[in-house]
Design an enzyme around this catalytic site. Structure first.
Site, PDB file in Angstrom:
ATOM      1  CB  ALA A   1      -0.944  -0.008   1.200  1.00 34.85           C
ATOM      2  CB  CYS A   2       4.462   1.779  -0.044  1.00 32.90           C
ATOM      3  SG  CYS A   2       5.736   3.063  -0.071  1.00 32.90           S
TER       4      CYS A   2
END
Length: 188
Positions: free
Chosen positions: A62-63
């Protein structure tokens, strides 16, 4: 701990191919460490990759830098047959940007970024609770520790730490490619 047949064969082969990978006169080498598998079915020993350069990257699905997973896959595809191993180490340490657990991480990386290289279970990479590999790497390359997701460590064929690259350096950056090519060209 249950070892799978492939792990046992890798460990056995490593003992014949490159004993210095696990330990040497200078102390620990990368082969002394193992990570948990994302499926929770045992360990992934780095000694199984003895004699091969390994690019170890702390990842997070989710970066904002998660697109680097595709670049890691490009390196894996390009250099795998020459001996490179790419290893993704999902970590929750930076903004908890790895919200998934276990096999869900590997599934998301495969589905969203085409990842086929090995991934570990979610692992802490930041001090003080860092995984032993990351504590060793911090001692080997002080000042070049993960400050965010997608920090890259290149382990040489002999198990020493050859290079480190920060988050901003893409896996397909010419500096990474040159370091990987040099590591592949250097004998164990």
């Amino acid at each position: 701990m249950i070892l799978h047949r492939r792990d046992m064969l890798g460990l056995l082969g490593a003992s014949f191919v490159a004993p210095a990978f696990a330990a040497g006169p200078g102390g620990l080498r990368a082969g002394a460490f193992s990570f948990d598998r994302p499926e929770g079915d045992g360990a992934l020993p780095l000694a199984a990759y003895a004699g091969r350069p390994i690019l170890v990257v702390n990842t997070a699905t989710a970066c904002g830098f998660a697109g680097q997973l595709a670049g890691m896959q490009t390196l894996w595809t390009r250099f795998q047959e020459r001996g490179l191993t790419v290893l993704g180490v999902p970590s929750p340490d930076f903004g908890n940007q790895e919200p998934l657990d276990g096999a869900a991480i590997a599934e998301a990386a495969r589905r969203e970024h085409g990842v086929t290289f090995p991934l570990t279970a979610k692992t802490h990479v930041k001090m003080p609770g860092a995984h032993p590999f990351y504590r060793w790497a911090a001692e080997e390359k002080p000042g070049e520790t993960p400050r965010w997701n997608f920090h890259k460590y290149l382990v040489a064929r002999d198990g020493t730490l050859a290079a480190a690259f920060g988050t901003q350096v893409e896996p397909t950056d010419p500096r990474v490619i040159a370091a990987v090519a040099a590591a592949l060209d250097k004998p164990a």
